[in-house]
Design a protein around this motif. Structure first.
Motif, PDB file in Angstrom:
ATOM      1  N   UNK A 142       0.880  -1.170   0.000  1.00 36.14           N
ATOM      2  CA  UNK A 142       0.000   0.000   0.000  1.00 36.14           C
ATOM      3  C   UNK A 142       0.913   1.214   0.000  1.00 36.14           C
ATOM      4  N   UNK A 143       0.793   2.056  -1.026  1.00 38.16           N
ATOM      5  CA  UNK A 143       1.631   3.242  -1.150  1.00 38.16           C
ATOM      6  C   UNK A 143       0.754   4.466  -1.393  1.00 38.16           C
ATOM      7  N   UNK A 144       1.347   5.635  -1.220  1.00 39.35           N
ATOM      8  CA  UNK A 144       0.670   6.886  -1.546  1.00 39.35           C
ATOM      9  C   UNK A 144       1.650   7.699  -2.376  1.00 39.35           C
ATOM     10  N   UNK A 145       1.543   7.550  -3.696  1.00 42.20           N
ATOM     11  CA  UNK A 145       2.477   8.218  -4.607  1.00 42.20           C
ATOM     12  C   UNK A 145       1.716   9.141  -5.539  1.00 42.20           C
ATOM     13  N   UNK A 146       2.447  10.126  -6.042  1.00 39.61           N
ATOM     14  CA  UNK A 146       1.879  11.082  -6.993  1.00 39.61           C
ATOM     15  C   UNK A 146       2.537  10.839  -8.342  1.00 39.61           C
ATOM     16  N   UNK A 168      -0.488   7.592   9.988  1.00 39.61           N
ATOM     17  CA  UNK A 168      -1.476   7.003   9.072  1.00 39.61           C
ATOM     18  C   UNK A 168      -1.198   5.525   8.827  1.00 39.61           C
ATOM     19  N   UNK A 169       0.078   5.137   8.774  1.00 40.06           N
ATOM     20  CA  UNK A 169       0.427   3.729   8.582  1.00 40.06           C
ATOM     21  C   UNK A 169      -0.099   2.887   9.741  1.00 40.06           C
ATOM     22  N   UNK A 170       0.045   3.411  10.965  1.00 39.46           N
ATOM     23  CA  UNK A 170      -0.473   2.691  12.136  1.00 39.46           C
ATOM     24  C   UNK A 170      -1.994   2.604  12.086  1.00 39.46           C
ATOM     25  N   UNK A 171      -2.638   3.697  11.636  1.00 39.25           N
ATOM     26  CA  UNK A 171      -4.100   3.717  11.530  1.00 39.25           C
ATOM     27  C   UNK A 171      -4.579   2.671  10.514  1.00 39.25           C
ATOM     28  N   UNK A 172      -3.901   2.592   9.366  1.00 37.51           N
ATOM     29  CA  UNK A 172      -4.291   1.636   8.322  1.00 37.51           C
ATOM     30  C   UNK A 172      -4.064   0.202   8.794  1.00 37.51           C
ATOM     31  N   UNK A 173      -2.919  -0.052   9.443  1.00 39.16           N
ATOM     32  CA  UNK A 173      -2.655  -1.420   9.906  1.00 39.16           C
ATOM     33  C   UNK A 173      -3.638  -1.821  11.012  1.00 39.16           C
ATOM     34  N   UNK A 174      -4.081  -0.868  11.827  1.00 38.68           N
ATOM     35  CA  UNK A 174      -5.087  -1.154  12.856  1.00 38.68           C
ATOM     36  C   UNK A 174      -6.424  -1.510  12.201  1.00 38.68           C
ATOM     37  N   UNK A 175      -6.799  -0.791  11.138  1.00 37.39           N
ATOM     38  CA  UNK A 175      -8.036  -1.110  10.413  1.00 37.39           C
ATOM     39  C   UNK A 175      -7.956  -2.527   9.855  1.00 37.39           C
ATOM     40  N   UNK A 224     -10.611  -4.089  -0.838  1.00 38.31           N
ATOM     41  CA  UNK A 224     -11.992  -3.594  -0.849  1.00 38.31           C
ATOM     42  C   UNK A 224     -12.320  -2.845   0.443  1.00 38.31           C
ATOM     43  N   UNK A 225     -11.830  -3.350   1.572  1.00 37.81           N
ATOM     44  CA  UNK A 225     -12.067  -2.705   2.869  1.00 37.81           C
ATOM     45  C   UNK A 225     -11.458  -1.305   2.888  1.00 37.81           C
ATOM     46  N   UNK A 226     -10.203  -1.185   2.446  1.00 38.13           N
ATOM     47  CA  UNK A 226      -9.522   0.111   2.475  1.00 38.13           C
ATOM     48  C   UNK A 226     -10.102   1.092   1.465  1.00 38.13           C
ATOM     49  N   UNK A 227     -10.563   0.590   0.317  1.00 40.52           N
ATOM     50  CA  UNK A 227     -11.199   1.480  -0.657  1.00 40.52           C
ATOM     51  C   UNK A 227     -12.513   2.019  -0.115  1.00 40.52           C
ATOM     52  N   UNK A 250     -13.082   2.757   3.026  1.00 39.06           N
ATOM     53  CA  UNK A 250     -12.828   3.694   4.131  1.00 39.06           C
ATOM     54  C   UNK A 250     -12.549   5.082   3.570  1.00 39.06           C
ATOM     55  N   UNK A 251     -12.923   6.114   4.334  1.00 33.84           N
ATOM     56  CA  UNK A 251     -12.664   7.491   3.908  1.00 33.84           C
ATOM     57  C   UNK A 251     -11.397   7.985   4.609  1.00 33.84           C
ATOM     58  N   UNK A 252     -10.254   7.583   4.076  1.00 37.22           N
ATOM     59  CA  UNK A 252      -8.963   7.999   4.635  1.00 37.22           C
ATOM     60  C   UNK A 252      -8.561   9.316   3.982  1.00 37.22           C
ATOM     61  N   UNK A 253      -7.758  10.114   4.689  1.00 38.85           N
ATOM     62  CA  UNK A 253      -7.396  11.428   4.155  1.00 38.85           C
ATOM     63  C   UNK A 253      -6.128  11.404   3.306  1.00 38.85           C
ATOM     64  N   UNK A 254      -5.825  10.255   2.697  1.00 40.31           N
ATOM     65  CA  UNK A 254      -4.726  10.203   1.736  1.00 40.31           C
ATOM     66  C   UNK A 254      -5.079   9.269   0.597  1.00 40.31           C
ATOM     67  N   UNK A 255      -4.459   9.532  -0.547  1.00 40.41           N
ATOM     68  CA  UNK A 255      -4.718   8.743  -1.749  1.00 40.41           C
ATOM     69  C   UNK A 255      -3.869   7.477  -1.688  1.00 40.41           C
ATOM     70  N   UNK A 256      -4.508   6.313  -1.735  1.00 46.16           N
ATOM     71  CA  UNK A 256      -3.780   5.049  -1.644  1.00 46.16           C
ATOM     72  C   UNK A 256      -3.747   4.345  -2.986  1.00 46.16           C
ATOM     73  N   UNK A 257      -2.602   3.699  -3.280  1.00 48.88           N
ATOM     74  CA  UNK A 257      -2.496   2.823  -4.433  1.00 48.88           C
ATOM     75  C   UNK A 257      -2.028   1.462  -3.929  1.00 48.88           C
TER      76      UNK A 257
END
Length: 164
Positions: free
Chosen positions: A8-12, A107-114, A147-150, A152-159
């Motif tokens: 899971x990355x957040x790249x532009x 945010x990484x800790x938040x995502x891994x907790x989810x 599907x779970x992460x997509x 969720x309304x997280x405040x960063x763009x995930x790929x």
């Protein structure tokens, strides 16, 4: 059998962001409502931020709206933008918009907790710098995590990359 995994990355996509900025510059130059307002947009800090200048707060925000429109048309998420408020600098208003890239520790800790709390039981998430590696014995569980992460309304763009 070896575990399946993905990152899971957040790249532009900097090329697309640059194209969106160039289209915005072109549109500002041609639109009647921007004539004589001193409106401009340019990279600042080596593609880490965008600086918008205009003679009023409304014009600065209008330039930002045009830039957002161009980003959407190029397939980039607006979650990469972190816009401040227009500030008066001399006779111009300046608006600095930073681009968020990478997943910070919080945010990484938040995502891994989810993933741990709501995801399938056999899934493991490891924080590796500015990305997360998610692994499981079953590929179906990895699909469930995506599907779970997509959803969720997280405040960063995930790929989701390196799916193996």
């Amino acid at each position: 059998m070896a575990d399946s995994s993905f990152d899971i990355v957040s790249k532009i996509d900097h090329q697309e962001a640059d194209n969106a900025l160039n289209q915005t510059v072109k549109e500002i130059g041609h639109r009647f409502d921007f004539k004589g307002t001193g409106a401009s947009i340019a990279w600042s800090g080596g593609q880490k931020a965008v600086e918008i200048k205009a003679n009023s707060e409304e014009r600065a925000n209008a330039v930002l709206d045009v830039f957002k429109e161009k980003l959407i048309k190029r397939g980039l998420s607006l979650k990469i933008l972190d816009a401040g408020e227009p500030k008066l600098s001399g006779k111009d208003y300046r608006l600095v918009v930073t681009l968020k890239e990478g997943i910070d520790q919080e945010n990484a800790k938040k995502i891994s907790k989810i993933i741990r709390d709501e995801g399938p039981k056999g899934v493991k998430a490891q924080i590796q710098g500015e990305e997360l590696r998610v692994s499981s014995k079953k590929r179906d569980e990895l699909q469930e995590v995506i599907a779970l992460l997509k959803g969720k309304d997280l405040d960063l763009a995930l790929q989701f990359t390196n799916y193996r």
